[in-house]
Design an enzyme around this catalytic site. Sequence first.
Site, PDB file in Angstrom:
ATOM      1  N   THR A   1       0.817  -1.205   0.000  1.00 14.59           N
ATOM      2  CA  THR A   1       0.000   0.000   0.000  1.00 14.59           C
ATOM      3  C   THR A   1       0.855   1.260   0.000  1.00 14.59           C
ATOM      4  O   THR A   1       0.457   2.277  -0.541  1.00 14.59           O
ATOM      5  CB  THR A   1      -0.914   0.026   1.241  1.00 14.59           C
TER       6      THR A   1
ATOM      7  N   ALA B   1       4.481   1.134  -0.518  1.00 14.59           N
ATOM      8  CA  ALA B   1       5.845   0.936  -0.998  1.00 14.59           C
ATOM      9  C   ALA B   1       5.919  -0.099  -2.119  1.00 14.59           C
ATOM     10  O   ALA B   1       5.017  -0.921  -2.281  1.00 14.59           O
ATOM     11  CB  ALA B   1       6.722   0.467   0.164  1.00 14.59           C
ATOM     12  N   THR B   2       6.994  -0.003  -2.898  1.00 13.66           N
ATOM     13  CA  THR B   2       7.294  -1.050  -3.889  1.00 13.66           C
ATOM     14  C   THR B   2       8.642  -1.641  -3.505  1.00 13.66           C
ATOM     15  O   THR B   2       9.556  -0.907  -3.130  1.00 13.66           O
ATOM     16  CB  THR B   2       7.385  -0.442  -5.307  1.00 13.66           C
TER      17      THR B   2
ATOM     18  N   LYS C   1      13.171  -1.097  -0.554  1.00 10.84           N
ATOM     19  CA  LYS C   1      11.754  -0.776  -0.343  1.00 10.84           C
ATOM     20  C   LYS C   1      11.580   0.717  -0.600  1.00 10.84           C
ATOM     21  O   LYS C   1      11.969   1.549   0.223  1.00 10.84           O
ATOM     22  CB  LYS C   1      11.355  -1.166   1.086  1.00 10.84           C
TER      23      LYS C   1
ATOM     24  N   ASP D   1       0.881  -6.821  12.409  1.00  6.19           N
ATOM     25  CA  ASP D   1       0.546  -7.274  11.051  1.00  6.19           C
ATOM     26  C   ASP D   1       1.268  -8.576  10.719  1.00  6.19           C
ATOM     27  O   ASP D   1       1.855  -8.716   9.644  1.00  6.19           O
ATOM     28  CB  ASP D   1       0.868  -6.194  10.015  1.00  6.19           C
TER      29      ASP D   1
END
Length: 331
Positions: free
Chosen positions: A14, A16-17, A33, A131
């Site tokens: 959501t 970061a790539t 990241k 998470d």
Amino acid sequence: MENYEKLEKIGEGTYATVYKARHIPSGQIVALKDIFVNEDEGCPSTALREIAILKELSTNCTHIVRLLQVLHGESSSHRGLTLVFEYCERDLKQLLDDHSCRLGLDEIAIINKQIMSAVYECHFRGIIHRDIKPENILVASEQDMHVKLADFGLARGTGVPVAGYSPEVVTLWYRAPELLLGSTTYGPAVDVWAVGACTAEMIRSGQALIPGRNADDQWDKTLKVLGVPRASDWEDFIKAGCDEARVRREMFKNQGVVCSEDKHDVIQTLLYPKKRQHQQLELEQMAVDFCRGCLEYSPFKRFTAQQALQHPFLARIHLSIIDTDGRGGRH
Ligand code: ADP
Ligand code: MG
């Protein structure tokens, strides 16, 4: 940033790539990241939290992904923020989806011990991950099943005084009941529930234990799968800061439904549907009992990370063989 050559995209989240990349001067393969930085709002708080927490944690625990560097640039070739991590082969979700590699119970215990050690380290330092799920557990080396806990974007310190935490944390399928019932004062027990759900998923060869479609469905499915909470569990939900009116409504709705006093049996059937009790191997019994402790409805009766590490399913595993990078760990 000029020192890194991006090789391929390995993840898209959501905020970061993630890329596999090579550090050109040393040839070292790393994961980059790239954080999306909004022109107006600047760096997202998730990234700042992740950096602050990982700076402290990742140098202290072998089972937490190592943050190597933080790059920040304003040039045309690199705008924004990039976190440089040690590279891991793949994540646990990808491993579970790969049907060619079925995990045995010993391997599951080894993975679990590492993740629970990482969780223990977080909780010891007053941090809740919030998470935990297979996508955020990275497989550093498949050969010796060396895994690491990653993605601290949602992690929070427990020592910071705030009006209340958001219950909208933890990906739905791994979300503890106190979160589903709206608690804003929950604690580290939410991470232990998530590890329990991941463990069950590993035993079930990648089939999620409670795959809800939305928050309401997740709660309904939790009850369907694990049975109705005991009278004392409902009381504990209220003590754990859940929405009292909601708890009482749910309690009323489920009145008269016989609750399973013996969660062991319920979980046993979920994990080993075809087996009869007397055919169970000792290790399978331990795994069932371990999951039962992690998936207790009441956050007060649920295992703590320390109790989970002391449970025979994990206590028999010695990690010294895979603590190879010299950082050691508390366990
Ligand atoms: P997000 O917050 O966007 O979920 P993550 O840190 O979880 O970001 O990264 C997204 C995905 O990228 C992970 O689920 C994993 O598949 C991959 N990934 C992240 N870090 C690494 C790494 N160090 N090595 C290999 N793959 C990684
Ligand atoms: Mg993630």
